[in-house]
Design a protein around this motif. Structure first.
Motif, PDB file in Angstrom:
ATOM      1  N   LEU A 440      10.711  22.523 -21.414  1.00  0.00           N
ATOM      2  CA  LEU A 440      12.130  22.903 -21.744  1.00  0.00           C
ATOM      3  C   LEU A 440      13.009  21.680 -21.613  1.00  0.00           C
ATOM      4  O   LEU A 440      13.999  21.777 -22.373  1.00  0.00           O
ATOM      5  CB  LEU A 440      12.319  23.954 -20.856  1.00  0.00           C
ATOM      6  CG  LEU A 440      13.707  24.468 -20.827  1.00  0.00           C
ATOM      7  CD1 LEU A 440      13.924  25.325 -22.320  1.00  0.00           C
ATOM      8  CD2 LEU A 440      14.021  25.477 -19.680  1.00  0.00           C
ATOM      9  N   ALA A 441      12.686  20.711 -20.703  1.00  0.00           N
ATOM     10  CA  ALA A 441      13.538  19.802 -20.768  1.00  0.00           C
ATOM     11  C   ALA A 441      13.702  18.658 -21.715  1.00  0.00           C
ATOM     12  O   ALA A 441      14.552  18.142 -22.060  1.00  0.00           O
ATOM     13  CB  ALA A 441      13.142  18.864 -19.245  1.00  0.00           C
ATOM     14  N   ASP A 442      12.607  18.799 -22.576  1.00  0.00           N
ATOM     15  CA  ASP A 442      12.544  17.842 -23.778  1.00  0.00           C
ATOM     16  C   ASP A 442      13.102  18.548 -24.987  1.00  0.00           C
ATOM     17  O   ASP A 442      13.123  17.918 -26.163  1.00  0.00           O
ATOM     18  CB  ASP A 442      11.106  17.465 -24.103  1.00  0.00           C
ATOM     19  CG  ASP A 442      10.498  16.385 -22.897  1.00  0.00           C
ATOM     20  OD1 ASP A 442      11.370  15.905 -22.332  1.00  0.00           O
ATOM     21  OD2 ASP A 442       9.294  16.598 -22.994  1.00  0.00           O
ATOM     22  N   PHE A 443      13.895  19.850 -24.850  1.00  0.00           N
ATOM     23  CA  PHE A 443      14.296  20.497 -26.144  1.00  0.00           C
ATOM     24  C   PHE A 443      15.575  19.830 -26.332  1.00  0.00           C
ATOM     25  O   PHE A 443      16.450  19.515 -25.337  1.00  0.00           O
ATOM     26  CB  PHE A 443      14.711  21.946 -25.549  1.00  0.00           C
ATOM     27  CG  PHE A 443      15.348  22.630 -26.610  1.00  0.00           C
ATOM     28  CD1 PHE A 443      14.694  23.138 -27.826  1.00  0.00           C
ATOM     29  CD2 PHE A 443      16.586  23.072 -26.763  1.00  0.00           C
ATOM     30  CE1 PHE A 443      15.207  23.782 -28.634  1.00  0.00           C
ATOM     31  CE2 PHE A 443      17.045  23.768 -27.630  1.00  0.00           C
ATOM     32  CZ  PHE A 443      16.532  24.224 -28.718  1.00  0.00           C
ATOM     33  N   THR A 454      18.900  15.982 -24.670  1.00  0.00           N
ATOM     34  CA  THR A 454      18.136  17.124 -24.025  1.00  0.00           C
ATOM     35  C   THR A 454      18.521  17.625 -22.840  1.00  0.00           C
ATOM     36  O   THR A 454      19.539  17.159 -22.206  1.00  0.00           O
ATOM     37  CB  THR A 454      16.722  16.559 -23.840  1.00  0.00           C
ATOM     38  OG1 THR A 454      16.672  15.651 -22.926  1.00  0.00           O
ATOM     39  CG2 THR A 454      16.119  15.776 -25.298  1.00  0.00           C
ATOM     40  N   LEU A 455      17.873  18.663 -22.288  1.00  0.00           N
ATOM     41  CA  LEU A 455      18.227  19.368 -21.272  1.00  0.00           C
ATOM     42  C   LEU A 455      17.757  18.382 -19.850  1.00  0.00           C
ATOM     43  O   LEU A 455      18.674  18.427 -19.021  1.00  0.00           O
ATOM     44  CB  LEU A 455      17.468  20.552 -21.122  1.00  0.00           C
ATOM     45  CG  LEU A 455      17.860  21.764 -22.000  1.00  0.00           C
ATOM     46  CD1 LEU A 455      16.844  22.914 -21.757  1.00  0.00           C
ATOM     47  CD2 LEU A 455      19.353  22.188 -21.629  1.00  0.00           C
ATOM     48  N   ARG A 456      16.844  17.581 -20.293  1.00  0.00           N
ATOM     49  CA  ARG A 456      16.727  16.585 -19.181  1.00  0.00           C
ATOM     50  C   ARG A 456      17.650  15.510 -18.725  1.00  0.00           C
ATOM     51  O   ARG A 456      18.035  15.308 -17.813  1.00  0.00           O
ATOM     52  CB  ARG A 456      15.408  15.690 -19.574  1.00  0.00           C
ATOM     53  CG  ARG A 456      14.910  14.960 -18.506  1.00  0.00           C
ATOM     54  CD  ARG A 456      13.991  13.992 -18.917  1.00  0.00           C
ATOM     55  NE  ARG A 456      12.719  14.779 -19.615  1.00  0.00           N
ATOM     56  CZ  ARG A 456      11.721  15.123 -18.914  1.00  0.00           C
ATOM     57  NH1 ARG A 456      11.541  14.872 -17.564  1.00  0.00           N
ATOM     58  NH2 ARG A 456      10.749  15.948 -19.533  1.00  0.00           N
ATOM     59  N   ILE A 458      21.120  16.200 -19.593  1.00  0.00           N
ATOM     60  CA  ILE A 458      22.063  17.048 -19.328  1.00  0.00           C
ATOM     61  C   ILE A 458      22.064  17.268 -17.632  1.00  0.00           C
ATOM     62  O   ILE A 458      22.873  17.025 -16.831  1.00  0.00           O
ATOM     63  CB  ILE A 458      22.181  18.522 -19.856  1.00  0.00           C
ATOM     64  CG1 ILE A 458      22.490  18.453 -21.318  1.00  0.00           C
ATOM     65  CG2 ILE A 458      23.208  19.522 -19.208  1.00  0.00           C
ATOM     66  CD1 ILE A 458      23.705  17.594 -21.570  1.00  0.00           C
ATOM     67  N   ALA A 459      20.527  17.444 -17.287  1.00  0.00           N
ATOM     68  CA  ALA A 459      20.296  17.721 -15.731  1.00  0.00           C
ATOM     69  C   ALA A 459      20.411  16.390 -15.067  1.00  0.00           C
ATOM     70  O   ALA A 459      21.243  16.357 -13.890  1.00  0.00           O
ATOM     71  CB  ALA A 459      18.829  18.229 -15.742  1.00  0.00           C
ATOM     72  N   LYS A 460      20.226  15.066 -15.742  1.00  0.00           N
ATOM     73  CA  LYS A 460      20.514  14.045 -14.977  1.00  0.00           C
ATOM     74  C   LYS A 460      22.234  13.626 -14.858  1.00  0.00           C
ATOM     75  O   LYS A 460      22.465  13.492 -13.829  1.00  0.00           O
ATOM     76  CB  LYS A 460      19.850  12.598 -16.051  1.00  0.00           C
ATOM     77  CG  LYS A 460      18.324  12.944 -15.774  1.00  0.00           C
ATOM     78  CD  LYS A 460      17.889  11.654 -16.777  1.00  0.00           C
ATOM     79  CE  LYS A 460      16.200  11.527 -16.644  1.00  0.00           C
ATOM     80  NZ  LYS A 460      15.846  10.480 -17.594  1.00  0.00           N
ATOM     81  N   ILE A 461      22.617  14.166 -15.947  1.00  0.00           N
ATOM     82  CA  ILE A 461      24.168  13.859 -15.675  1.00  0.00           C
ATOM     83  C   ILE A 461      24.669  14.845 -14.638  1.00  0.00           C
ATOM     84  O   ILE A 461      25.516  14.448 -13.811  1.00  0.00           O
ATOM     85  CB  ILE A 461      24.779  14.502 -16.956  1.00  0.00           C
ATOM     86  CG1 ILE A 461      24.383  13.220 -18.362  1.00  0.00           C
ATOM     87  CG2 ILE A 461      26.515  14.447 -17.113  1.00  0.00           C
ATOM     88  CD1 ILE A 461      24.972  13.632 -19.552  1.00  0.00           C
TER      89      ILE A 461
END
Length: 726
Positions: A440-443, A454-456, A458-461
C-alpha cells in the motif's frame, strides 16, 4: 290461585323442552362419533384401497392429470409408467398418418423411455462409491493422512458437480412449469382438427418431460443427501487421523525426496524458459510468435505447479518433523507460514488465465482471415487445453496448501503448546501486515517535479513534522522548567523558545521539500518571487512578521510587562507571536495588537527596567481641616496598601497642591510595585478606599461643591403707557 297454576304449568313445560334438547344433543354427538370412527377406523385384515394410475385423454389431456406422480411410491410410479406406455401405444395406432404428428408422437415415446433411462441411471449411481479406496487406519502417519485427504477432496469435487447439476435442474424445472402453462393456453385456444391434435400432443410431451425432470431432481436430492453424509463422516475420520498422527521416518525420506524432485523440476523449467526467452531469433511470423508465447505460458504454469507441489511436500514434512520433536520434547520447530507463494501463485494464475483467453480470441480471429481456412487449428486448441488443465491443477494445489496449513497449525498447537502457537501466529500476522503496508505504501498518489509521491512519502512527511513538533514542545518544556527553578528569566526563555520553535519548523519544512524532490538550492529564486508578492499584496503581513522578530530579539517588551499604547490600550502582555501580540486588560479582555504598533508607535512600558513607579493620587479636604492631621491620615492610608514601596530614596509624600473653590486639594505621591498589582485591579481605587477609611476615623471632612447666593432688592418699575395717535 289460577295465575299461580298457569305460571307453574308454564315453568314445567319449559323444563321439559330443556330436557328434550339436552337428550337430543347427546344423541347427535354419539351418532357423529360413531360415524367418524366407522369412517376412519380400518378393521384388522381389511385391504387398503388399490392404486389406480391416471391415464389422460391423449386427444385432449387435462392440465393436472400428472400431479399425483410426486406422491406415488416407486412401485406405483413403475406401475403408472407401464400403464401409461401401454395406453399410449394403443392410442398412437389411431393417430393420423401425418408427418408432423408422427414426429411428435415419436418424441413422446422417447420421453417415456427417458423416464426408464432415469431410473436405470439411478441404479448405476447407487453402484458408484463416493470415496473409493479410502482407509482410515488407527495409527496413521502423515502419508496416510495425505492420501485420505486427497480422496476426500475428490469426493467433495464430485459432490460439487452433483450440486451444480441440481441447480441446473431447478432452473430447468422452473422453465418446464412455464412451458406447461403456455401449452395449456395453446390447447384451449386451438381450433378443431389438426391444430388441436398438434397442441394436445405438444402438451402431453411437455407433461411427460416434466415428469422426467421431477424424477431426475428427486434422484439427485437422494444422492446429494447420501453423499454429503458420507463425506461428513469421512471428514470427521480425517480429523481423528490428524489428532492421532504418528511420526514416520519413511515418510520423512519420501517427502525429502519429493522436495528435491520438485527443486530439480523448478531448475529445469527455469533453464528452459531462459533458453526460449534468450533466443536471438527474431521473426514477424504470427504463428511462430504465438507458438513461442504459448510455450512460455505452458512453462510458467508448470513452474507454478512445481512450486506449489514443493510447498505441499514441505508442509507435510513440517508436520512430520513437529511430531518427531513432540516425542523428543523439543519446542523450537518453526512452522511454514509464509503466504507469499500462495498470493503470487493466485496472481499468476489469474494473469495467465486472462492471457490465455486473449490468445484464444486471437486464434479464433484467424478463421475469418483470407487464406487461413485451411490452417490446422487443432494444435492450438491442444496448447490451450494443456495450459487450462495446468491452471486447474494449480488452483487445486492452492486449496490443498490452504488445508495443509490449517492442519499444520492444529498439529503444532497440539504438540508445541498454546503459547508457541500464539507466538508463531502473531509473528506471521505482523509479517502479513507489514507486507501489505509495503504494497500500500508504494501506491503512487501524484507526481511533483517528475518525482512520484507515494503513501510512504506522505507518511515520512507526517513523521518529520510530528517529530519537529515534539522536539519543539520538549525544548519549550525544558525552558519553562528552567524558569520555574529560577535558573533563567521568563522573558529570555520565552524569546529563546519562540526562536527555537520557528527554527525547528523551518528546518522541518526544508527537509519535507527535499523529500518531495524539490531542489532546495532554488529557494533563493522562490524567496525573490515571494519578495515581489510581499511588496504588493502581503506588505502588512510581512511588516507585522518583521516587527515580531524585532520584538523577540531586541526585547523592548517582554511577556508580563505592563504596557500602555498610544491608542489607549492598557494591560499586561501575555504572548508575543510573529504577527501580533496578545494584551490582557484590567477587564480581562484579550486584545490582539499588530506588532507594527509596538515598533512604529509610542509605547509606555511600566515594567521595562524597574517595576517600581510613582503615582499621584489626588484628594481634597474641607477648609478648616488641620494639614498635619491630613498628612498623617494619608501616610497611614498608604501604609495599609500592600503594593506600596518605600525605601531610603523612595518615600511616600503628601503635597498640598492648591486652594480650590470648595476644598484644599492634596496629592498622595506614592511608589508602587507594578508587578504586585493584580491584572484586574486599579491602584488608584485601592488608595482612595484607604484614604476614605482614615478620614472617617480621624474626623476629616471630605468636601462637596457649595455655592453662596446673595439676594439684592430694587424699587418697583415705573408704569409705561402707550398713547395712540389722534
Amino acid at each position: 290461585m289460577a295465575g299461580d297454576r298457569s305460571f307453574s304449568s308454564l315453568r314445567l313445560a319449559r323444563c321439559d323442552r330443556s330436557a328434550v334438547r339436552t337428550l337430543l344433543s347427546f344423541f347427535l354427538a354419539f351418532l357423529f362419533t360413531c360415524l367418524s370412527l366407522t369412517a376412519t377406523a380400518q378393521l384388522p385384515g381389511s385391504e387398503p384401497k388399490a392404486f389406480e394410475p391416471v391415464i389422460p385423454d391423449f386427444s385432449a389431456p387435462s392440465a393436472d392429470w400428472w400431479t399425483g406422480w410426486t406422491e406415488a411410491s416407486a412401485e406405483e410410479r413403475q406401475q403408472w409408467l407401464e400403464a401409461l406406455t401401454k395406453a399410449w401405444q394403443e392410442w398412437r395406432k389411431s393417430l393420423p398418418d401425418e408427418k408432423k404428428l408422427q414426429a411428435r408422437a415419436e418424441s413422446i415415446s422417447q420421453s417415456l423411455k427417458g423416464i426408464e433411462a432415469t431410473w436405470q441411471r439411478q441404479k448405476e449411481y447407487q453402484k458408484v462409491p463416493v470415496l473409493p479406496d479410502v482407509e482410515f487406519p488407527e495409527n496413521p502417519d502423515i502419508m496416510d493422512w495425505a492420501k485420505a485427504d486427497a480422496a476426500i477432496t475428490r469426493g467433495r469435487q464430485r459432490l460439487l458437480s452433483l450440486q451444480l447439476e441440481a441447480r441446473q435442474l431447478d432452473q430447468t424445472l422452473d422453465q418446464s412449469i412455464n412451458q406447461l402453462r403456455k401449452q395449456v393456453i395453446l390447447l384451449r385456444e386451438a381450433r378443431d382438427g389438426a391444430q388441436k391434435d398438434s397442441a394436445a400432443l405438444a402438451l402431453l410431451l411437455t407433461q411427460i418431460n416434466h415428469l422426467n425432470i421431477l424424477e431426475q431432481r428427486e434422484m439427485l436430492e437422494e444422492f446429494l443427501g447420501n453423499w454429503q453424509g458420507k463425506i461428513d463422516h469421512a471428514e470427521s475420520q480425517l480429523q481423528r487421523m490428524l489428532d492421532r498422527l504418528q511420526y514416520s521416518a519413511e515418510a520423512t525420506k519420501a517427502l525429502e525426496k519429493d522436495v528435491k524432485k520438485q527443486l530439480d523440476a523448478i531448475e529445469k523449467i527455469g533453464a528452459s524458459r531462459t533458453s526460449i526467452q534468450g533466443s536471438p531469433e527474431l521473426t514477424t511470423d504470427p504463428v511462430k510468435n504465438l507458438q513461442k508465447d504459448l510455450t512460455l505460458m505452458q512453462l510458467e504454469v508448470d513452474l507454478i505447479e512445481a512450486h506449489l507441489k514443493k510447498r505441499k511436500a514441505e508442509l507435510l514434512l513440517s508436520i512430520n518433523s513437529v511430531l518427531q520433536q513432540g516425542q523428543e520434547g523439543e519446542k523450537d520447530r518453526q512452522m511454514v507460514v509464509s503466504r507469499d507463494l500462495l498470493e503470487t501463485a493466485s496472481t499468476m494464475i489469474e494473469g495467465t488465465s486472462r492471457e490465455l483467453n486473449l490468445r484464444q480470441r486471437q486464434v479464433s480471429a484467424w478463421r475469418g482471415e483470407e487464406g487461413e481456412e485451411e490452417t490446422d487449428l487443432s494444435r492450438w486448441w491442444g496448447y490451450f487445453e494443456r495450459i487450462d488443465s495446468g491452471l486447474d491443477r494449480a488452483e487445486d494445489l492452492v486449496k490443498d496448501i490452504q488445508r495443509y496449513e490449517a492442519a499444520q497449525l492444529s498439529v503444532y498447537k497440539e504438540q508445541q503448546g498454546w503459547w508457541a502457537t500464539v507466538r508463531e501466529r502473531t509473528g506471521f500476522m505482523f509479517e502479513q501486515i507489514y507486507k501489505h503496508w509495503r504494497q500500500l505504501a508504494d501506491f503512487q498518489l501524484l507526481i511533483i517535479a517528475q518525482n512520484p509521491i507515494t503513501l510512504r512519502d506522505i507518511a515520512k512527511i507526517i513523521f518529520v513534522m510530528v517529530c519537529a513538533w515534539l522536539i519543539s514542545s520538549l525544548v519549550r518544556r525544558f525552558l519553562n522548567r528552567m524558569v520555574r527553578k529560577n535558573h533563567a528569566s521568563e522573558s529570555s526563555m520565552y524569546t529563546l523558545g519562540r526562536v527555537l520553535h520557528y527554527s525547528i519548523i523551518a528546518i522541518a519544512i526544508v527537509v519535507v521539500l527535499s523529500m518531495l524532490g524539490l531542489d532546495t538550492s532554488k529557494l533563493a529564486i522562490v524567496a525573490g518571487a515571494l519578495s515581489v508578492g510581499i511588496g504588493f499584496g502581503m506588505q502588512a503581513i510581512f511588516s507585522n512578521f518583521i516587527s515580531g522578530l524585532i520584538l523577540l530579539f531586541e526585547q523592548p517588551l517582554r511577556v508580563g510587562d505592563l504596557v500602555e499604547l498610544e491608542s489607549g490600550v492598557f494591560g499586561r502582555i501575555r504572548d508575543i507571536n510573529v504577527r501580533s501580540t496578545r494584551i490582557t486588560t484590567r477587564d480581562n479582555v484579550d486584545i490582539l495588537v499588530p506588532n507594527t504598533e509596538f515598533v512604529a508607535g509610542r509605547v509606555i512600558n511600566h515594567t521595562l527596567d524597574d517595576p517600581v513607579r510613582r503615582i499621584h493620587v489626588p484628594f481634597g479636604v474641607a477648609y478648616g481641616s488641620d494639614p498635619d492631621l491630613v498628612r498623617e491620615a494619608a501616610m497611614a492610608a498608604a501604609e495599609h496598601v500592600n503594593i506600596t514601596h518605600t525605601d531610603w530614596k523612595r518615600k511616600t509624600e503628601v503635597w498640598l497642591m492648591e486652594f480650590g473653590d470648595n476644598s484644599l486639594n492634596f496629592k498622595l505621591v506614592v511608589w508602587i510595585n507594578s508587578n504586585m498589582v493584580s491584572p484586574l485591579g486599579d491602584p488608584y481605587a485601592m488608595y482612595n478606599i484607604e484614604l476614605l477609611r482614615e478620614f472617617n476615623e480621624k474626623g476629616i471632612e471630605v468636601p462637596f461643591p457649595q455655592r453662596d447666593l446673595h439676594l439684592r432688592s430694587w424699587d418697583a418699575p415705573l408704569p409705561i403707557t402707550r398713547h395712540s395717535p389722534k
